[in-house]
Design an enzyme around this catalytic site. Structure first.
Site, mmCIF file in Angstrom:
data_model
loop_
_atom_site.group_PDB
_atom_site.id
_atom_site.type_symbol
_atom_site.label_atom_id
_atom_site.label_comp_id
_atom_site.label_asym_id
_atom_site.label_seq_id
_atom_site.Cartn_x
_atom_site.Cartn_y
_atom_site.Cartn_z
ATOM 1 N N ILE A 194 0.835 -1.210 0.000
ATOM 2 C CA ILE A 194 0.000 0.000 0.000
ATOM 3 C C ILE A 194 0.867 1.256 0.000
ATOM 4 O O ILE A 194 0.584 2.224 -0.718
ATOM 5 C CB ILE A 194 -0.947 -0.018 1.227
ATOM 6 C CG1 ILE A 194 -1.992 -1.136 1.061
ATOM 7 C CG2 ILE A 194 -1.632 1.337 1.406
ATOM 8 C CD1 ILE A 194 -2.818 -1.424 2.312
ATOM 9 N N TYR A 205 -2.268 -6.899 16.656
ATOM 10 C CA TYR A 205 -2.585 -6.044 15.504
ATOM 11 C C TYR A 205 -3.906 -5.312 15.745
ATOM 12 O O TYR A 205 -4.023 -4.106 15.508
ATOM 13 C CB TYR A 205 -2.675 -6.919 14.255
ATOM 14 C CG TYR A 205 -2.852 -6.162 12.964
ATOM 15 C CD1 TYR A 205 -1.762 -5.561 12.344
ATOM 16 C CD2 TYR A 205 -4.102 -6.053 12.352
ATOM 17 C CE1 TYR A 205 -1.910 -4.863 11.148
ATOM 18 C CE2 TYR A 205 -4.262 -5.363 11.171
ATOM 19 C CZ TYR A 205 -3.164 -4.775 10.562
ATOM 20 O OH TYR A 205 -3.323 -4.084 9.384
#
Ligand code: NAD
Length: 234
Positions: A20, A139
């Protein structure tokens, strides 16, 4: 006026070597923005820097001049459940995803403040809003922290003309998600939670970052924009 104009601006993108971050850096560069690409991994046009290492971040930013846009994209995952993850792995996920975002933001904000403003865009995740489909507590906690750090920094930096927003992608095919995209059973589960029936590509995430970084979003701050094909709508 082009609502997505970033021409002549200077942007810093962390974790820009691939995935990304690379798509964001390439889109901004293609639109005439000068882009500094930071990554922990060495590579062509990469300024090497571990975003979790404050002296390294300071040294990297010192090499840069005026900063208009910061994209806090560097992030890692250690997909182990709560009963198994080591303290070391937990700390590293927090250090990169949360502390890295914080450290780069405040260094960039010092520069932006001097120049009358700027825009910061963080990479959160749908995992910042949901317990997820697979156990990944470090996460998920780290991305929840990014969502609220985005709000906190937006309020603190607003008087300086600095906007702070985030993008929350669903599953996007990159090296980070190879374990999911290469496992048909896991991918099938993801698709069952994807109302639109199609997952975003890295370019779709980059487009959302561009929207939040540019003049189209001049009155938007403190938000996290899901690019999730409907995942969070349920
Ligand atoms: N891919 C997805 O499905 C997805 C979904 C939601 C959110 N995100 C978030 O988007 C961001 C980018 O993810 P991606 O899929 O492109 O990951 P990726 O693993 O493909 O790329 C991450 C890049 O960050 C760099 N990086 C890692 N640790 C770093 C550090 N300490 N300092 C500097 N650079 C570092 C890596 O070297 C790599 O180039 C991450 O924050 C991730 O959590 C990704």
């Amino acid at each position: 006026m082009d609502p997505f104009d970033v021409k002549g601006r200077t942007a810093v993108v962390t974790g820009a070597a691939r995935g990304i971050g690379k798509a964001v850096a390439d889109l901004f560069a293609a639109r005439g923005c000068t882009v500094a690409r930071l990554d922990v991994e060495a590579g062509e046009s990469i300024l090497t820097c571990d975003v979790a290492d404050e002296p390294a971040v300071e040294a990297a930013f010192k090499k840069l001049g005026r900063i208009d846009i910061l994209v806090n994209n560097a992030g890692i995952a250690v997909r182990k459940n709560a009963l198994e993850i080591s303290r070391e792995d937990w700390d590293r996920v927090m250090a990169v995803n949360v502390s890295g975002t914080f450290l780069c933001s405040r260094i960039a904000a010092r520069s932006m403040k001097q120049h009358g403003g700027g825009a910061i865009v963080n990479l959160a995740s749908i995992m910042g809003f949901s317990g997820g489909l697979f156990p990944n507590p470090a996460y998920q906690a780290s991305k929840g922290a990014v969502v609220n750090l985005t709000r906190a920094l937006a309020l603190e930096f607003a008087p300086f003309g600095i906007r702070v927003n985030a993008v929350a992608p669903t599953f996007v095919r990159t090296p980070l998600t190879t374990p999911i995209f290469s496992n048909p059973e896991l991918l099938d589960k993801v698709m069952q939670h994807t109302p639109l029936g199609v997952l975003p590509e890295v370019e779709d995430i980059a487009a959302a970052v561009l929207f939040l970084a540019g003049p189209a979003a001049r009155c938007i701050t403190g938000v996290t924009l899901p690019v999730d094909s409907g995942y969070l709508a349920r």
